[in-house]
Design a protein around this motif. Structure first.
Motif, short mmCIF file in Angstrom:
data_model
loop_
_atom_site.label_atom_id
_atom_site.label_comp_id
_atom_site.label_asym_id
_atom_site.label_seq_id
_atom_site.Cartn_x
_atom_site.Cartn_y
_atom_site.Cartn_z
N UNK A 17 0.11 -34.42 -13.26
CA UNK A 17 1.01 -34.13 -14.69
C UNK A 17 1.64 -32.51 -15.43
N UNK A 18 0.59 -32.63 -15.98
CA UNK A 18 0.92 -31.32 -16.58
C UNK A 18 0.56 -29.98 -15.73
N UNK A 19 0.54 -29.96 -14.44
CA UNK A 19 0.52 -28.82 -13.54
C UNK A 19 2.03 -28.85 -12.55
N UNK A 20 2.76 -29.95 -12.52
CA UNK A 20 4.01 -30.56 -12.02
C UNK A 20 5.57 -30.19 -12.77
N UNK A 21 4.82 -30.28 -14.52
CA UNK A 21 5.78 -30.04 -15.41
C UNK A 21 5.59 -28.11 -15.77
N UNK A 22 4.38 -27.90 -15.75
CA UNK A 22 4.46 -25.97 -15.22
C UNK A 22 5.17 -25.31 -14.07
N UNK A 23 4.72 -25.97 -12.88
CA UNK A 23 6.08 -26.03 -11.36
C UNK A 23 7.12 -26.02 -12.33
N UNK A 24 7.44 -26.96 -12.87
CA UNK A 24 9.11 -27.20 -12.52
C UNK A 24 9.31 -26.34 -13.39
N UNK A 25 8.77 -26.07 -15.21
CA UNK A 25 9.11 -24.77 -16.02
C UNK A 25 9.14 -23.49 -15.58
N UNK A 26 8.21 -23.09 -14.57
CA UNK A 26 8.42 -21.58 -13.73
C UNK A 26 9.04 -21.37 -12.99
#
Length: 73
Positions: A17-26
């Motif tokens: 979940x954190x990785x998806x949020x980070x990827x979406x943000x970047x």
């Protein structure tokens, strides 16, 4: 996109979940800085498993090369 999330999970130790949020943000940040046609291409590449216009899988490295070429790198 799933490959990027997997890399963030493995290399950084983020939860999926954190990785998806980070990827979406970047990716959102990068797309906001690109001309509209390139941002659209980025959406297509990330959304379809990172295949190039020729149909070969190049991943994010291919994107980086194309963008770098635009700026003389």
């Amino acid at each position: 996109m799933n490959e990027l999330i997997a890399q963030l999970t493995q290399r950084v130790g983020l939860s999926p979940e954190q990785a998806r949020l980070a990827a979406d943000t970047v990716l959102g940040f990068v797309k906001s800085r690109l001309p509209a046609p390139l941002a659209s291409q980025l959406d297509q590449i990330i959304g379809t498993g990172a295949t190039s216009a020729t149909g070969s899988a190049e991943g994010l490295g291919g994107i980086a090369k194309e963008i770098g070429g635009m700026f003389g790198r």
